[in-house]
Structures are given as C-alpha cells and as structure tokens.
Design a protein around this motif. Structure first.
Motif, PDB file in Angstrom:
ATOM      1  N   SER A   4       0.830  -1.205   0.000  1.00  0.00           N
ATOM      2  CA  SER A   4       0.000   0.000   0.000  1.00  0.00           C
ATOM      3  C   SER A   4       0.867   1.259   0.000  1.00  0.00           C
ATOM      4  N   LEU A   5       2.197   1.089  -0.031  1.00  0.00           N
ATOM      5  CA  LEU A   5       3.085   2.246  -0.034  1.00  0.00           C
ATOM      6  C   LEU A   5       3.497   2.610  -1.450  1.00  0.00           C
ATOM      7  N   SER A   6       3.539   3.895  -1.724  1.00  0.00           N
ATOM      8  CA  SER A   6       4.088   4.388  -2.979  1.00  0.00           C
ATOM      9  C   SER A   6       5.485   4.900  -2.683  1.00  0.00           C
ATOM     10  N   GLN A   7       6.381   4.731  -3.635  1.00  0.00           N
ATOM     11  CA  GLN A   7       7.757   5.140  -3.412  1.00  0.00           C
ATOM     12  C   GLN A   7       8.175   6.228  -4.384  1.00  0.00           C
ATOM     13  N   ILE A  54       4.390  10.035   5.520  1.00  0.00           N
ATOM     14  CA  ILE A  54       5.605  10.144   4.703  1.00  0.00           C
ATOM     15  C   ILE A  54       6.815   9.801   5.551  1.00  0.00           C
ATOM     16  N   ASP A  55       7.679   8.962   4.985  1.00  0.00           N
ATOM     17  CA  ASP A  55       8.955   8.640   5.612  1.00  0.00           C
ATOM     18  C   ASP A  55       9.999   8.747   4.512  1.00  0.00           C
ATOM     19  N   GLY A  56      10.940   9.675   4.648  1.00  0.00           N
ATOM     20  CA  GLY A  56      11.869   9.867   3.549  1.00  0.00           C
ATOM     21  C   GLY A  56      13.223  10.377   3.981  1.00  0.00           C
ATOM     22  N   ARG A  57      14.071  10.612   2.961  1.00  0.00           N
ATOM     23  CA  ARG A  57      15.424  11.094   3.207  1.00  0.00           C
ATOM     24  C   ARG A  57      15.921  11.830   1.969  1.00  0.00           C
ATOM     25  N   ILE A  58      16.738  12.839   2.214  1.00  0.00           N
ATOM     26  CA  ILE A  58      17.415  13.553   1.139  1.00  0.00           C
ATOM     27  C   ILE A  58      18.902  13.377   1.403  1.00  0.00           C
ATOM     28  N   GLU A  59      19.568  12.725   0.476  1.00  0.00           N
ATOM     29  CA  GLU A  59      20.974  12.364   0.663  1.00  0.00           C
ATOM     30  C   GLU A  59      21.857  13.217  -0.234  1.00  0.00           C
ATOM     31  N   MET A  60      22.879  13.825   0.361  1.00  0.00           N
ATOM     32  CA  MET A  60      23.855  14.602  -0.389  1.00  0.00           C
ATOM     33  C   MET A  60      24.971  13.655  -0.825  1.00  0.00           C
ATOM     34  N   ALA A  69      11.534   8.462  -0.695  1.00  0.00           N
ATOM     35  CA  ALA A  69      10.431   8.556   0.262  1.00  0.00           C
ATOM     36  C   ALA A  69       9.450   7.419   0.053  1.00  0.00           C
ATOM     37  N   GLU A  70       8.846   7.031   1.144  1.00  0.00           N
ATOM     38  CA  GLU A  70       7.720   6.099   1.099  1.00  0.00           C
ATOM     39  C   GLU A  70       6.495   6.880   1.517  1.00  0.00           C
ATOM     40  N   LEU A  71       5.466   6.795   0.698  1.00  0.00           N
ATOM     41  CA  LEU A  71       4.225   7.517   0.967  1.00  0.00           C
ATOM     42  C   LEU A  71       3.168   6.538   1.438  1.00  0.00           C
ATOM     43  N   PHE A  75      -1.110   9.733   1.147  1.00  0.00           N
ATOM     44  CA  PHE A  75      -0.218  10.483   0.284  1.00  0.00           C
ATOM     45  C   PHE A  75       0.003   9.811  -1.066  1.00  0.00           C
ATOM     46  N   SER A  76      -0.258   8.519  -1.158  1.00  0.00           N
ATOM     47  CA  SER A  76       0.000   7.832  -2.424  1.00  0.00           C
ATOM     48  C   SER A  76      -0.840   8.430  -3.556  1.00  0.00           C
ATOM     49  N   ALA A  77      -2.011   8.940  -3.224  1.00  0.00           N
ATOM     50  CA  ALA A  77      -2.846   9.589  -4.239  1.00  0.00           C
ATOM     51  C   ALA A  77      -2.210  10.880  -4.744  1.00  0.00           C
ATOM     52  N   LEU A  78      -1.337  11.464  -3.932  1.00  0.00           N
ATOM     53  CA  LEU A  78      -0.679  12.731  -4.277  1.00  0.00           C
ATOM     54  C   LEU A  78       0.733  12.520  -4.799  1.00  0.00           C
ATOM     55  N   GLN A  79       1.122  11.274  -5.059  1.00  0.00           N
ATOM     56  CA  GLN A  79       2.503  10.983  -5.429  1.00  0.00           C
ATOM     57  C   GLN A  79       2.996  11.831  -6.592  1.00  0.00           C
TER      58      GLN A  79
END
Length: 95
Positions: A4-7, A54-60, A69-71, A75-79
């Motif tokens: 059920s998660l969108s990535q 939302i669970d995510g990360r921004i990696e430099m 991110a996993e939505l 939030f998956s409807a707004l991916q």
C-alpha cells in the motif's frame, strides 16, 4: 499482494558546493514542513524526513542529491504532485 506504499526515488545532478547543497536541501525541507507538516533532522549528509504518511530522506552525494520517500495510503494519491514539486524545487535550488 501489492504494497500500500508508494515510493519516490529521484536523483538530481548538480555542480554546487556542499554548503550550497545543504542550504538547498534545508530549503526543500522547510517547504515540506510548511506544506505537509514534516519534521526533519540531519544525520551526517542525510536529511531524514518524517511525518504522518511520509517517511523519507534527502541524501547529499558527490555531484548529486538523491530523494527517497515512502508515501502512506493517503499520500500515495498525491505521489505525482509531490514528485513534481520535489523536482521543481531541486531544479530551482540546484540548477
């Protein structure tokens, strides 16, 4: 069974200094906090993002930034909208 998660997984190349990239990433996080109530914290060169749905990360990374991110279900409807907003802000801050 389907998850059920969108990535979201976006890589954006740049030629900025690490300090410029860090400032850009913080700008992105501020926008996500303002719009979606996400919290953020630095873990080395990774900005961890979290909030309801939302669970995510921004990696430099050298020469690029990677956003993952996993939505959750809501939030998956707004991916598509979330992804295009992230891409737009990356281009605005790093191009």
């Amino acid at each position: 069974m389907e998850s059920s998660l969108s990535q979201i997984d976006i890589e954006h190349a740049h030629s900025r200094t690490p300090e410029q990239v860090r400032q850009a990433v913080e700008g992105i996080a501020a926008k996500l906090q303002e719009r979606h109530g996400l919290s953020s914290r630095w873990e080395g060169d990774v900005l961890a993002l979290g909030g309801p749905g939302i669970d995510g990360r921004i990696e430099m990374l050298p020469g690029k930034v990677r956003v993952q991110a996993e939505l959750g279900f809501l939030f998956s409807a707004l991916q598509g909208m979330v992804e295009s907003e992230i891409r737009r802000v990356l281009a605005e801050k790093l191009d």
